[in-house]
Write an enzyme that holds these catalytic residues in place. Structure first.
Site, PDB file in Angstrom:
ATOM      1  N   PHE A   1       0.702  -0.969  -0.015  1.00 24.37           N
ATOM      2  CA  PHE A   1       0.015  -0.001  -0.053  1.00 24.37           C
ATOM      3  C   PHE A   1       0.841   1.178  -0.122  1.00 24.37           C
ATOM      4  O   PHE A   1       1.723   1.581   0.849  1.00 24.37           O
ATOM      5  CB  PHE A   1      -0.961  -0.082   1.153  1.00 24.37           C
ATOM      6  CG  PHE A   1      -2.043  -0.822   1.222  1.00 24.37           C
ATOM      7  CD1 PHE A   1      -3.091  -0.692   0.768  1.00 24.37           C
ATOM      8  CD2 PHE A   1      -1.560  -2.154   1.880  1.00 24.37           C
ATOM      9  CE1 PHE A   1      -3.971  -1.886   0.619  1.00 24.37           C
ATOM     10  CE2 PHE A   1      -2.561  -3.409   1.579  1.00 24.37           C
ATOM     11  CZ  PHE A   1      -3.988  -3.021   1.128  1.00 24.37           C
TER      12      PHE A   1
ATOM     13  N   CYS B   1      -6.557  15.081   1.080  1.00 21.96           N
ATOM     14  CA  CYS B   1      -7.932  14.691   0.275  1.00 21.96           C
ATOM     15  C   CYS B   1      -8.559  15.852   0.298  1.00 21.96           C
ATOM     16  O   CYS B   1      -8.594  16.841   0.761  1.00 21.96           O
ATOM     17  CB  CYS B   1      -8.835  13.889   0.996  1.00 21.96           C
ATOM     18  SG  CYS B   1     -10.095  13.223   0.459  1.00 21.96           S
TER      19      CYS B   1
ATOM     20  N   CYS C   1     -15.402  13.586   4.477  1.00 17.50           N
ATOM     21  CA  CYS C   1     -16.421  12.619   4.598  1.00 17.50           C
ATOM     22  C   CYS C   1     -16.537  12.371   6.250  1.00 17.50           C
ATOM     23  O   CYS C   1     -15.461  12.269   6.938  1.00 17.50           O
ATOM     24  CB  CYS C   1     -16.304  11.308   4.045  1.00 17.50           C
ATOM     25  SG  CYS C   1     -16.227  11.455   2.167  1.00 17.50           S
TER      26      CYS C   1
ATOM     27  N   CYS D   1     -14.871   9.255   7.603  1.00 19.55           N
ATOM     28  CA  CYS D   1     -13.493   9.009   7.065  1.00 19.55           C
ATOM     29  C   CYS D   1     -12.626   8.261   8.170  1.00 19.55           C
ATOM     30  O   CYS D   1     -12.418   8.735   9.352  1.00 19.55           O
ATOM     31  CB  CYS D   1     -12.868  10.195   6.717  1.00 19.55           C
ATOM     32  SG  CYS D   1     -10.844   9.943   6.075  1.00 19.55           S
ATOM     33  N   ASP D   2     -11.909   7.168   7.679  1.00 20.91           N
ATOM     34  CA  ASP D   2     -11.094   6.376   8.674  1.00 20.91           C
ATOM     35  C   ASP D   2      -9.659   6.864   8.517  1.00 20.91           C
ATOM     36  O   ASP D   2      -8.727   6.079   8.884  1.00 20.91           O
ATOM     37  CB  ASP D   2     -11.466   4.898   8.855  1.00 20.91           C
ATOM     38  CG  ASP D   2     -11.342   4.225   7.383  1.00 20.91           C
ATOM     39  OD1 ASP D   2     -10.824   4.922   6.429  1.00 20.91           O
ATOM     40  OD2 ASP D   2     -11.532   2.993   7.395  1.00 20.91           O
ATOM     41  N   THR D   3      -9.284   7.512   7.491  1.00 20.35           N
ATOM     42  CA  THR D   3      -8.015   8.101   7.456  1.00 20.35           C
ATOM     43  C   THR D   3      -7.699   9.507   7.309  1.00 20.35           C
ATOM     44  O   THR D   3      -6.998  10.106   6.652  1.00 20.35           O
ATOM     45  CB  THR D   3      -7.551   7.520   5.633  1.00 20.35           C
ATOM     46  OG1 THR D   3      -8.644   7.744   4.906  1.00 20.35           O
ATOM     47  CG2 THR D   3      -7.549   5.881   5.620  1.00 20.35           C
TER      48      THR D   3
ATOM     49  N   GLU E   1      -7.295   3.561  -5.403  1.00 18.04           N
ATOM     50  CA  GLU E   1      -8.167   3.800  -4.744  1.00 18.04           C
ATOM     51  C   GLU E   1      -8.888   5.201  -4.863  1.00 18.04           C
ATOM     52  O   GLU E   1      -8.113   6.075  -4.280  1.00 18.04           O
ATOM     53  CB  GLU E   1      -8.302   3.399  -3.305  1.00 18.04           C
ATOM     54  CG  GLU E   1      -8.131   1.809  -2.925  1.00 18.04           C
ATOM     55  CD  GLU E   1      -9.313   0.930  -2.830  1.00 18.04           C
ATOM     56  OE1 GLU E   1     -10.579   1.739  -2.584  1.00 18.04           O
ATOM     57  OE2 GLU E   1      -9.302  -0.130  -3.103  1.00 18.04           O
TER      58      GLU E   1
ATOM     59  N   HIS F   1      -9.412  -6.464   6.948  1.00 17.75           N
ATOM     60  CA  HIS F   1      -8.284  -6.030   7.656  1.00 17.75           C
ATOM     61  C   HIS F   1      -8.564  -5.743   9.224  1.00 17.75           C
ATOM     62  O   HIS F   1      -7.781  -5.987  10.168  1.00 17.75           O
ATOM     63  CB  HIS F   1      -7.235  -5.132   7.298  1.00 17.75           C
ATOM     64  CG  HIS F   1      -8.101  -3.764   6.693  1.00 17.75           C
ATOM     65  ND1 HIS F   1      -8.933  -3.845   5.771  1.00 17.75           N
ATOM     66  CD2 HIS F   1      -8.008  -2.547   7.102  1.00 17.75           C
ATOM     67  CE1 HIS F   1      -9.456  -2.755   5.415  1.00 17.75           C
ATOM     68  NE2 HIS F   1      -8.937  -1.772   6.391  1.00 17.75           N
TER      69      HIS F   1
END
Ligand code: SF4
Length: 190
Positions: A23, A29, A33, A36-38, A94, A184
């Site tokens: 990855f 970004c 959102c 968002c988890d990042t 992605e 994951h």
């Protein structure tokens, strides 16, 4: 390029779930959102040349690389993806699909978000449409993306049980859609 992190793990989402993958997470970004988890990618990153990124990717054994974020198309990916293709990598990207930029890509996963409709040129290139479901309303909009992509999946936000139930019922009623989870997170890896 501005990188957030590079790591070797297992693809946890979508059609390619289970494939050992390197990855490359880019910083930044254009959306914000709620789920968002990042969020840690928004402002945090370090500069790395395309050559150094490819050398780090090459230090792992898989030929699959996933360029993700944040939103990877905030940056020009062509030099990186061209180098990766020269080295024989399969490239998955992605994206939220709202920024159109050309890049070499073997598997484009477009995940539309509520905040902004994706660019049609990106939708036309998508191999996979992945809808992150955080409400019944999101699920109802899923069918509007059916004409793009070869594969379509709904994915409960953060593996949430209530959304999982909605998604399972949805794919049972609409078998041209499939369920994606965040494997994951279930198995406790990055
Ligand atoms: S598009 Fe993706 S990375 Fe950007 S804010 Fe939304 S969930 Fe987070």
């Amino acid at each position: 390029m501005k990188i957030n992190e590079i790591f070797y793990s297992i693809q946890g989402e979508g059609v390619n779930t289970g494939i050992p993958t390197v990855f490359v997470r880019l910083a930044g970004c254009n959306l914000r959102c709620e789920f968002c988890d990042t969020t840690y990618t928004f402002d945090s990153g370090y500069e790395l040349s395309e050559l150094d990124i490819v050398n780090e990717v090459k230090s792992h054994t898989s030929k699959w690389v996933c360029i993700t974020g944040g939103e990877p198309f905030m940056q020009d990916l062509r030099a990186l993806t061209d180098r990766l293709k020269t080295e024989g990598f399969n490239i998955q990207i992605e994206t939220n699909g709202t920024i159109y930029r050309p890049a070499a890509c073997d598997w484009l996963v477009l995940s539309p978000k509520n905040e902004k409709k994706p660019d049609n040129r990106m939708l036309n290139k998508a191999n996979e449409i992945k809808i992150v479901v955080d409400s019944q309303d999101t699920l109802e909009k899923a069918s509007t993306f059916e004409k793009w992509g070869e594969y379509h999946s709904v994915q409960p936000v953060n593996n949430r049980e209530d959304m999982m139930e909605l998604c399972i019922n949805f794919v049972k009623a609409n078998p041209n859609w499939r369920l994606s989870t965040q494997l994951h997170k279930f198995i406790g890896i990055k």
